[in-house]
Design a protein around this motif. Structure first.
Motif, PDB file in Angstrom:
ATOM      1  N   ILE A  13      -4.369 -12.914  -5.104  1.00 45.52           N
ATOM      2  CA  ILE A  13      -3.272 -12.453  -4.250  1.00 45.52           C
ATOM      3  C   ILE A  13      -2.225 -11.715  -5.080  1.00 45.52           C
ATOM      4  O   ILE A  13      -1.735 -10.640  -4.693  1.00 45.52           O
ATOM      5  CB  ILE A  13      -2.637 -13.646  -3.507  1.00 45.52           C
ATOM      6  CG1 ILE A  13      -3.648 -14.211  -2.490  1.00 45.52           C
ATOM      7  CG2 ILE A  13      -1.348 -13.238  -2.813  1.00 45.52           C
ATOM      8  CD1 ILE A  13      -3.230 -15.539  -1.888  1.00 45.52           C
ATOM      9  N   LEU A  14      -1.902 -12.266  -6.242  1.00 47.93           N
ATOM     10  CA  LEU A  14      -0.938 -11.610  -7.133  1.00 47.93           C
ATOM     11  C   LEU A  14      -1.455 -10.250  -7.602  1.00 47.93           C
ATOM     12  O   LEU A  14      -0.696  -9.279  -7.698  1.00 47.93           O
ATOM     13  CB  LEU A  14      -0.641 -12.507  -8.333  1.00 47.93           C
ATOM     14  CG  LEU A  14       0.146 -13.789  -8.029  1.00 47.93           C
ATOM     15  CD1 LEU A  14       0.164 -14.708  -9.250  1.00 47.93           C
ATOM     16  CD2 LEU A  14       1.574 -13.465  -7.601  1.00 47.93           C
ATOM     17  N   ASN A  15      -2.770 -10.184  -7.874  1.00 44.04           N
ATOM     18  CA  ASN A  15      -3.367  -8.904  -8.298  1.00 44.04           C
ATOM     19  C   ASN A  15      -3.306  -7.865  -7.186  1.00 44.04           C
ATOM     20  O   ASN A  15      -3.115  -6.664  -7.453  1.00 44.04           O
ATOM     21  CB  ASN A  15      -4.822  -9.126  -8.733  1.00 44.04           C
ATOM     22  CG  ASN A  15      -4.923  -9.837 -10.074  1.00 44.04           C
ATOM     23  OD1 ASN A  15      -3.987  -9.825 -10.867  1.00 44.04           O
ATOM     24  ND2 ASN A  15      -6.058 -10.477 -10.323  1.00 44.04           N
ATOM     25  N   ILE A  16      -3.470  -8.306  -5.937  1.00 45.75           N
ATOM     26  CA  ILE A  16      -3.376  -7.377  -4.797  1.00 45.75           C
ATOM     27  C   ILE A  16      -1.985  -6.746  -4.749  1.00 45.75           C
ATOM     28  O   ILE A  16      -1.830  -5.534  -4.532  1.00 45.75           O
ATOM     29  CB  ILE A  16      -3.696  -8.108  -3.480  1.00 45.75           C
ATOM     30  CG1 ILE A  16      -5.196  -8.401  -3.391  1.00 45.75           C
ATOM     31  CG2 ILE A  16      -3.247  -7.286  -2.265  1.00 45.75           C
ATOM     32  CD1 ILE A  16      -5.595  -9.278  -2.217  1.00 45.75           C
ATOM     33  N   ILE A  17      -0.959  -7.552  -4.952  1.00 48.72           N
ATOM     34  CA  ILE A  17       0.408  -7.032  -4.935  1.00 48.72           C
ATOM     35  C   ILE A  17       0.618  -6.026  -6.058  1.00 48.72           C
ATOM     36  O   ILE A  17       1.243  -4.972  -5.874  1.00 48.72           O
ATOM     37  CB  ILE A  17       1.419  -8.188  -5.035  1.00 48.72           C
ATOM     38  CG1 ILE A  17       1.274  -9.097  -3.805  1.00 48.72           C
ATOM     39  CG2 ILE A  17       2.851  -7.660  -5.129  1.00 48.72           C
ATOM     40  CD1 ILE A  17       2.026 -10.399  -3.921  1.00 48.72           C
ATOM     41  N   GLU A  18       0.086  -6.327  -7.247  1.00 45.58           N
ATOM     42  CA  GLU A  18       0.203  -5.402  -8.371  1.00 45.58           C
ATOM     43  C   GLU A  18      -0.528  -4.089  -8.091  1.00 45.58           C
ATOM     44  O   GLU A  18      -0.037  -3.005  -8.420  1.00 45.58           O
ATOM     45  CB  GLU A  18      -0.338  -6.048  -9.652  1.00 45.58           C
ATOM     46  CG  GLU A  18       0.590  -7.085 -10.255  1.00 45.58           C
ATOM     47  CD  GLU A  18       1.927  -6.489 -10.693  1.00 45.58           C
ATOM     48  OE1 GLU A  18       1.918  -5.426 -11.337  1.00 45.58           O
ATOM     49  OE2 GLU A  18       2.973  -7.084 -10.366  1.00 45.58           O
ATOM     50  N   MET A  19      -1.711  -4.172  -7.470  1.00 43.24           N
ATOM     51  CA  MET A  19      -2.459  -2.958  -7.134  1.00 43.24           C
ATOM     52  C   MET A  19      -1.717  -2.129  -6.094  1.00 43.24           C
ATOM     53  O   MET A  19      -1.714  -0.890  -6.163  1.00 43.24           O
ATOM     54  CB  MET A  19      -3.860  -3.327  -6.643  1.00 43.24           C
ATOM     55  CG  MET A  19      -4.788  -3.818  -7.740  1.00 43.24           C
ATOM     56  SD  MET A  19      -6.514  -4.011  -7.206  1.00 43.24           S
ATOM     57  CE  MET A  19      -6.376  -5.404  -6.094  1.00 43.24           C
ATOM     58  N   GLU A  20      -1.079  -2.788  -5.137  1.00 47.68           N
ATOM     59  CA  GLU A  20      -0.290  -2.064  -4.139  1.00 47.68           C
ATOM     60  C   GLU A  20       0.900  -1.375  -4.803  1.00 47.68           C
ATOM     61  O   GLU A  20       1.267  -0.252  -4.445  1.00 47.68           O
ATOM     62  CB  GLU A  20       0.187  -3.014  -3.047  1.00 47.68           C
ATOM     63  CG  GLU A  20      -0.911  -3.525  -2.127  1.00 47.68           C
ATOM     64  CD  GLU A  20      -1.413  -2.465  -1.177  1.00 47.68           C
ATOM     65  OE1 GLU A  20      -1.008  -1.282  -1.284  1.00 47.68           O
ATOM     66  OE2 GLU A  20      -2.233  -2.798  -0.299  1.00 47.68           O
ATOM     67  N   LYS A  21       1.501  -2.045  -5.764  1.00 48.12           N
ATOM     68  CA  LYS A  21       2.609  -1.429  -6.495  1.00 48.12           C
ATOM     69  C   LYS A  21       2.137  -0.180  -7.229  1.00 48.12           C
ATOM     70  O   LYS A  21       2.792   0.881  -7.174  1.00 48.12           O
ATOM     71  CB  LYS A  21       3.184  -2.429  -7.499  1.00 48.12           C
ATOM     72  CG  LYS A  21       4.342  -1.863  -8.323  1.00 48.12           C
ATOM     73  CD  LYS A  21       4.692  -2.732  -9.512  1.00 48.12           C
ATOM     74  CE  LYS A  21       3.706  -2.543 -10.645  1.00 48.12           C
ATOM     75  NZ  LYS A  21       4.133  -3.250 -11.888  1.00 48.12           N
ATOM     76  N   GLU A  22       1.001  -0.282  -7.918  1.00 50.83           N
ATOM     77  CA  GLU A  22       0.479   0.855  -8.685  1.00 50.83           C
ATOM     78  C   GLU A  22       0.123   2.019  -7.768  1.00 50.83           C
ATOM     79  O   GLU A  22       0.333   3.188  -8.117  1.00 50.83           O
ATOM     80  CB  GLU A  22      -0.742   0.424  -9.509  1.00 50.83           C
ATOM     81  CG  GLU A  22      -0.428  -0.567 -10.624  1.00 50.83           C
ATOM     82  CD  GLU A  22       0.581  -0.013 -11.623  1.00 50.83           C
ATOM     83  OE1 GLU A  22       0.561   1.208 -11.895  1.00 50.83           O
ATOM     84  OE2 GLU A  22       1.405  -0.805 -12.128  1.00 50.83           O
ATOM     85  N   ASP A  23      -0.423   1.725  -6.593  1.00 47.70           N
ATOM     86  CA  ASP A  23      -0.759   2.791  -5.644  1.00 47.70           C
ATOM     87  C   ASP A  23       0.499   3.505  -5.170  1.00 47.70           C
ATOM     88  O   ASP A  23       0.534   4.738  -5.049  1.00 47.70           O
ATOM     89  CB  ASP A  23      -1.514   2.205  -4.447  1.00 47.70           C
ATOM     90  CG  ASP A  23      -2.031   3.278  -3.508  1.00 47.70           C
ATOM     91  OD1 ASP A  23      -3.112   3.823  -3.760  1.00 47.70           O
ATOM     92  OD2 ASP A  23      -1.318   3.593  -2.511  1.00 47.70           O
ATOM     93  N   PHE A  24       1.552   2.736  -4.905  1.00 44.83           N
ATOM     94  CA  PHE A  24       2.830   3.318  -4.478  1.00 44.83           C
ATOM     95  C   PHE A  24       3.421   4.208  -5.574  1.00 44.83           C
ATOM     96  O   PHE A  24       3.869   5.334  -5.308  1.00 44.83           O
ATOM     97  CB  PHE A  24       3.806   2.204  -4.113  1.00 44.83           C
ATOM     98  CG  PHE A  24       5.209   2.671  -3.857  1.00 44.83           C
ATOM     99  CD1 PHE A  24       5.498   3.519  -2.795  1.00 44.83           C
ATOM    100  CD2 PHE A  24       6.252   2.257  -4.679  1.00 44.83           C
ATOM    101  CE1 PHE A  24       6.799   3.955  -2.554  1.00 44.83           C
ATOM    102  CE2 PHE A  24       7.551   2.682  -4.444  1.00 44.83           C
ATOM    103  CZ  PHE A  24       7.824   3.535  -3.382  1.00 44.83           C
TER     104      PHE A  24
END
Length: 323
Positions: A115-126
């Motif tokens: 779940i934490l990795n998903i948030i980090e990936m969303e940040k990187e995409d943004f």
């Protein structure tokens, strides 16, 4: 009584002027990524608890709140941790949850890190989209000035499917406003699982507003919803999670000690007698009615107490009628 939709006008608080330019810039950046929510919904990011015995409507009301955010464009992505997701499929379908965002085994090793990795990936995409947008604006400016853009800049904008140069489509519409995605995590029927007692979950809740920190200030953040049958059970919500809650929906309970604990945690703004009256009024008409308490920052015209989602309960001091 004043109903929830009687004054739908959204009011924005004016920010005080900051003397130093650096501080002013940072405050403006933080304001720019704030989440605009409708006047009838609690502010985000939040941590919401839905507590009551089985078959009383906890999941239904959690989904109802999520649907309000979704319809208002405030929900970008929903993650669900629930061993009962498939049995509630008809209810959950209204939220259009991606299958890869459903975790039906709360005891799956490494789940919270995923779940934490998903948030980090969303940040990187943004951040990647922001980078492309800056380069796209630079290309347009150079063309207007008669300057040929560099090949590497042009190739970032090349769409192989259409054989055209154009700005890549954002993953979420909020990108166009300079805002990161708004991510929610629903934890439904997870009581008595290892997931609920994992220290990583407690740490995630404590830091939920600061997850996915952005280099310019602010963070992606995460809004949490917990449905739980017992507020104080050792196999339920750990105390640090209860202490970080910003809102709670209380359904009918026969447990006086649990009611007392909720009153002490969420009802400090009124005395015990008034809190009991608020609870009785909110839950007297139906088994599925609830008292919602919002201890987050309120919008103008709101009360921290509600009967269900659509009726504010205002406490009138120095009056024979307390509600």
């Amino acid at each position: 009584m004043q109903t929830l939709f009687s004054n739908p006008q959204i009011c924005y608080k004016r920010w005080k002027k900051i003397k130093t330019k650096v501080a002013k810039k940072r405050m403006e950046q933080m304001r720019d990524i704030s989440i605009d929510t409708p006047p009838h919904t609690p502010n985000l990011h939040g941590c919401f608890i839905f507590t009551g015995r089985r078959n009383i409507g906890k999941s239904t009301q959690a989904v109802a709140l999520l649907r309000m955010y979704k319809e208002a464009g405030c929900l970008s992505r929903l993650l669900v941790v629930s061993p009962s997701f498939n049995s509630n499929l008809k209810l959950m379908k209204t939220l259009d949850v991606n299958p890869e965002d459903v975790f039906d085994n709360p005891d799956e090793p490494g789940l919270i890190r995923r779940i934490l990795n998903i948030i980090e990936m969303e940040k990187e995409d943004f951040l990647r989209w922001q980078h492309l947008k800056q380069n796209y604006d630079r290309i347009l400016k150079q063309i207007k000035m008669g300057i040929m853009p560099k090949d590497e800049l042009l190739m970032e904008m090349y769409d192989y499917s259409s054989n055209e140069f154009r700005m890549p489509k954002p993953k979420y519409e909020c990108y166009k406003k300079g805002k990161p995605p708004t991510i929610f995590l629903l934890q439904d029927d997870c009581m008595a699982t290892k997931y609920m007692t994992d220290r990583l979950l407690t740490n995630l809740v404590i830091k939920h507003r600061h997850l996915g920190q952005l280099p310019t200030g602010g963070a992606v953040g995460l809004t949490l919803l917990f449905t739980i049958q017992s507020y104080k059970a050792t196999s339920g919500l750990p105390k640090p999670i209860r202490n970080n809650a910003t809102g709670i929906a209380i359904f009918r309970t026969r447990d006086k000690s649990e009611f007392k604990a909720i009153q002490e945690s969420f009802g400090s703004e009124v005395d015990e007698e008034v809190f009991a009256e608020l609870y009785e009024y909110a839950t007297k008409d139906s088994l599925h009615d609830f008292l919602f308490i919002d201890i987050n920052k309120l919008k103008p015209g709101q009360s921290m107490f509600r009967k269900n989602w659509d009726e504010y309960l205002f406490v009138e001091p120095n009056s024979s009628s307390k509600i």
